[in-house]
Design a protein around this motif. Structure first.
Motif, short mmCIF file in Angstrom:
data_model
loop_
_atom_site.label_atom_id
_atom_site.label_comp_id
_atom_site.label_asym_id
_atom_site.label_seq_id
_atom_site.Cartn_x
_atom_site.Cartn_y
_atom_site.Cartn_z
N LEU A 11 -8.19 3.42 -5.73
CA LEU A 11 -6.71 3.03 -5.24
C LEU A 11 -6.85 3.73 -3.72
O LEU A 11 -6.31 2.89 -2.90
N TYR A 12 -7.28 4.77 -3.71
CA TYR A 12 -7.34 5.56 -2.33
C TYR A 12 -8.14 4.78 -1.42
O TYR A 12 -7.72 4.68 -0.30
N ASN A 13 -9.20 4.37 -1.82
CA ASN A 13 -10.30 3.93 -1.03
C ASN A 13 -9.65 2.45 -0.64
O ASN A 13 -10.23 1.76 0.55
N LYS A 25 0.74 -1.28 -0.21
CA LYS A 25 -0.03 0.14 0.12
C LYS A 25 0.88 1.33 -0.11
O LYS A 25 0.30 2.21 -0.24
N ASN A 26 2.06 1.06 0.11
CA ASN A 26 3.14 2.28 0.22
C ASN A 26 3.75 2.70 -1.17
O ASN A 26 4.53 3.52 -1.33
N LEU A 27 3.34 1.98 -2.20
CA LEU A 27 3.78 2.15 -3.68
C LEU A 27 3.59 3.60 -3.93
O LEU A 27 2.28 4.29 -3.64
N ASN A 83 -0.26 7.37 -1.56
CA ASN A 83 0.76 8.00 -2.21
C ASN A 83 0.52 7.98 -3.83
O ASN A 83 1.18 7.55 -4.77
N ILE A 84 -0.75 8.68 -4.24
CA ILE A 84 -1.16 8.72 -5.43
C ILE A 84 -1.13 9.93 -6.00
O ILE A 84 -1.41 10.89 -5.61
N PHE A 138 8.66 6.90 -9.42
CA PHE A 138 7.47 6.43 -9.11
C PHE A 138 7.65 4.71 -9.07
O PHE A 138 8.55 4.15 -10.09
N ASP A 139 6.97 3.94 -8.21
CA ASP A 139 6.87 2.62 -8.28
C ASP A 139 6.05 1.95 -9.45
O ASP A 139 6.41 0.81 -10.02
N LEU A 140 4.97 2.61 -9.61
CA LEU A 140 3.90 2.10 -10.58
C LEU A 140 3.26 3.36 -11.25
O LEU A 140 2.91 4.31 -10.80
#
Length: 193
Positions: free
Chosen positions: A56-58, A38-40, A63-64, A102-104
């Protein structure tokens, strides 16, 4: 056709949003559901009204980051997620985004909205924005590339030729869970830096 800020803001103002399916797309939802970390640090370029961002947020990803030329989609996302930091909602040109490690990066209709002349620049920019081992994942349209658009199409072969020299192609295949209007017109992919 000049696909600039004015063009996209007019599309939003006139509600000419053919890409908007009204919810998170099934292939991306299922991909997000299998992500454990969840830290991506995640980027969603050209997120539209941000259904994937909200999902994603929910789902616990905080970290979006979103970048869009038009202000309207960012305002809509902020209205849906008031607690998201304004600094993570960037109104600007994707190609001017500084390296963020970014990771993703999630792709959903952004690639197909760009002038096809920018596709090589897109590949290089995505590579620059990802940290080593980072992933670019999402959907690409699979229908003949024409000068009419957006959306602009492409094919599996074209995408292999475009992305393979720069990325490791982990997955690039027909999406098996596309929504009905996009059935057999989408390729799901995961490319790795």
């Amino acid at each position: 056709m000049n696909l600039n800020k004015d063009y996209w803001e007019e599309r939003y103002a006139s509600n000419n949003l053919g890409w908007d399916i009204g919810s998170v797309s099934t292939p991306l939802k299922e991909y997000i559901d299998q992500l454990e970390n969840k830290n991506l640090k995640i980027l969603v370029p050209g997120a539209g009204y941000g259904y994937e961002v909200v999902y994603l947020y929910n789902s616990g990803f905080k970290n979006i980051h979103v970048i869009d030329l038009a202000r309207q989609p960012l305002d809509k996302i902020k209205a849906k997620i008031p607690e998201i930091p304004q600094s993570q909602l960037i109104c600007g040109d994707f190609f001017n985004l500084e390296n963020q490690d970014f990771d993703l990066i999630l792709e959903q209709t952004f690639f197909c909205a760009l002038n096809p002349e920018l596709r090589k620049n897109y590949v290089q920019k995505m590579f620059q924005l990802l940290k080593p081992g980072g992933k670019l994942a999402g959907l690409l349209f699979d229908f003949p590339l024409t000068l009419k658009g957006p959306p602009f199409g492409g094919s599996l072969k074209e995408y292999e030729e475009l992305f393979h020299p720069t990325f490791t192609i982990n997955v690039l295949a027909r999406s098996m869970n596309s929504i009905l209007p996009r059935k057999d017109k989408e390729l799901f992919f995961i490319f790795e830096k």
